[in-house]
Design an enzyme around this catalytic site. Structure first.
Site, short mmCIF file in Angstrom:
data_model
loop_
_atom_site.label_atom_id
_atom_site.label_comp_id
_atom_site.label_asym_id
_atom_site.label_seq_id
_atom_site.Cartn_x
_atom_site.Cartn_y
_atom_site.Cartn_z
N ARG A 169 99.89 -27.48 -19.70
CA ARG A 169 98.66 -27.87 -20.39
C ARG A 169 98.93 -28.22 -21.85
NH1 ARG A 169 96.10 -22.66 -18.94
NH2 ARG A 169 94.46 -23.01 -20.45
N ARG A 177 91.31 -16.08 -16.69
CA ARG A 177 91.32 -17.32 -15.92
C ARG A 177 92.64 -17.46 -15.18
NH1 ARG A 177 89.77 -21.87 -20.16
NH2 ARG A 177 91.42 -22.86 -18.95
N ARG A 188 89.64 -36.10 -23.36
CA ARG A 188 90.95 -35.48 -23.33
C ARG A 188 92.06 -36.52 -23.38
NH1 ARG A 188 89.89 -30.37 -21.91
NH2 ARG A 188 91.43 -29.03 -21.05
N LYS A 208 88.18 -23.60 -29.37
CA LYS A 208 87.14 -24.63 -29.22
C LYS A 208 85.87 -24.07 -28.58
CE LYS A 208 89.48 -27.44 -26.56
NZ LYS A 208 90.85 -26.91 -26.46
N ARG A 216 93.36 -14.07 -23.82
CA ARG A 216 91.98 -14.55 -23.64
C ARG A 216 91.36 -13.91 -22.39
NH1 ARG A 216 90.86 -20.88 -24.09
NH2 ARG A 216 92.34 -21.12 -22.39
P1 ADP Z 1 92.04 -25.50 -21.55
O1 ADP Z 1 91.57 -26.21 -22.77
O2 ADP Z 1 92.49 -24.11 -21.81
O3 ADP Z 1 93.01 -26.25 -20.70
P2 ADP Z 1 89.49 -26.10 -20.23
O4 ADP Z 1 88.53 -25.05 -19.79
O5 ADP Z 1 89.07 -27.03 -21.29
O6 ADP Z 1 90.79 -25.28 -20.61
O7 ADP Z 1 89.95 -26.97 -18.96
C1 ADP Z 1 90.49 -26.38 -17.81
C2 ADP Z 1 91.09 -27.47 -16.95
O8 ADP Z 1 90.05 -28.36 -16.52
C3 ADP Z 1 92.10 -28.36 -17.64
O9 ADP Z 1 93.41 -27.82 -17.59
C4 ADP Z 1 91.98 -29.65 -16.83
O10 ADP Z 1 92.70 -29.53 -15.62
C5 ADP Z 1 90.52 -29.70 -16.49
N1 ADP Z 1 89.75 -30.52 -17.48
C6 ADP Z 1 88.86 -30.07 -18.39
N2 ADP Z 1 88.36 -31.08 -19.13
C7 ADP Z 1 88.95 -32.21 -18.66
C8 ADP Z 1 88.87 -33.60 -19.01
N3 ADP Z 1 88.08 -34.03 -20.02
N4 ADP Z 1 89.63 -34.47 -18.30
C9 ADP Z 1 90.44 -34.05 -17.31
N5 ADP Z 1 90.57 -32.78 -16.94
C10 ADP Z 1 89.84 -31.84 -17.60
#
Ligand code: ADP
Ligand code: ZN
Length: 222
Positions: free
Chosen positions: A174, A162, A88, A13, A127
């Site tokens: 996740r 990360r 999400r 993404k 990654r």
């Molecule tokens: P990934 O898709 O690999 O989990 P992201 O960088 O999108 O990584 O997000 C990292 C973390 O940030 C998520 O595991 C979550 O804890 C938090 N997060 C990101 N976007 C949201 C969201 N829209 N709502 C709630 N938590 C979020």
């Protein structure tokens, strides 16, 4: 224009959103990146969010939604956005519709990236991200490695893994949350007629980069 990126962790993404934003007027809004920036800077938001993120849980909506609204209403978003990591869950999606409607806007396109399960874990573990918060470029050691090992092609900073990507337990959590809470959004947006599903997989030789350029072409043809 408002584009949403959907898809499990590791489907690309961020990569697709990054390429689209570099080649259009749209800005990439990654909630994960915003949280990570705040964690690094030890802001109040960052300290609070990290309690959830480190364990692989979602940050509560009452923290996440106002943060996104703030960005949507700011000057940087005036030419349109690609939301990467938001919404999400269903509550966030409904909130977003309401917020956009109040502003005379709507979700124009939802790009749903799918990748075979067996490729996903491997993609997450390989990654690497740029440690420079202004750059945030993402690499994959197998699929698109940096030219010089451990160094970002774009800015020369060190590449890092990360914290939540090196912890297999957090990765599983996740992916589970994705299946339970985020995947239902595919149906939600399909019903609205804005869904575009794209398979990204080494097996069919289709990478995020090609998906991104196909979408850019469609945007520009419109
Ligand atoms: P990934 O898709 O690999 O989990 P992201 O960088 O999108 O990584 O997000 C990292 C973390 O940030 C998520 O595991 C979550 O804890 C938090 N997060 C990101 N976007 C949201 C969201 N829209 N709502 C709630 N938590 C979020
Ligand atoms: Zn960089």
């Amino acid at each position: 224009m408002v584009i949403i990126m959907l898809g499990a962790q590791g489907t690309g993404k961020g990569t697709v959103a990054g390429i689209i934003s570099e080649n259009t007027e749209l800005v990439q809004l990654s909630t994960g990146d915003i949280f990570r920036k705040n964690i690094k800077e030890e802001t109040k938001l960052g300290i609070e969010a990290n309690k959830y993120i480190a364990k692989g849980n979602l940050v509560p909506d009452d923290i996440t939604v106002p943060m996104v609204v703030g960005y949507l209403d700011s000057d940087i978003a005036k030419n349109g956005v690609i939301l990467d990591g938001f919404p999400r869950n269903l509550a966030q999606a409904e909130k977003l519709d309401k917020i956009l409607e109040e502003r005379g806007k709507k979700v124009d396109l939802v790009v749903n990236l799918t990748t075979p399960r067996e490729e996903i874990i491997d993609r997450i573990l390989t990654r690497r991200v740029c440690s420079n918060q202004q750059c945030k470029a993402t690499y994959n050691l197998k699929m698109h490695p940096p030219i010089k090992e451990g160094i970002c092609d774009k800015c020369g900073s060190k590449l890092i893994q990360r914290e939540d990507d090196s912890n297999e337990e957090a990765i599983q959590k996740r992916l589970e949350i994705y299946e339970n809470e985020t995947a239902p959004l595919v149906e939600y947006y399909r019903k609205k007629g804005v869904l575009r599903t794209e398979e990204v997989s080494v097996k069919i030789n289709r990478l995020g980069k090609q998906v991104a350029f196909d979408i850019i072409k469609d945007i520009k043809d419109k």
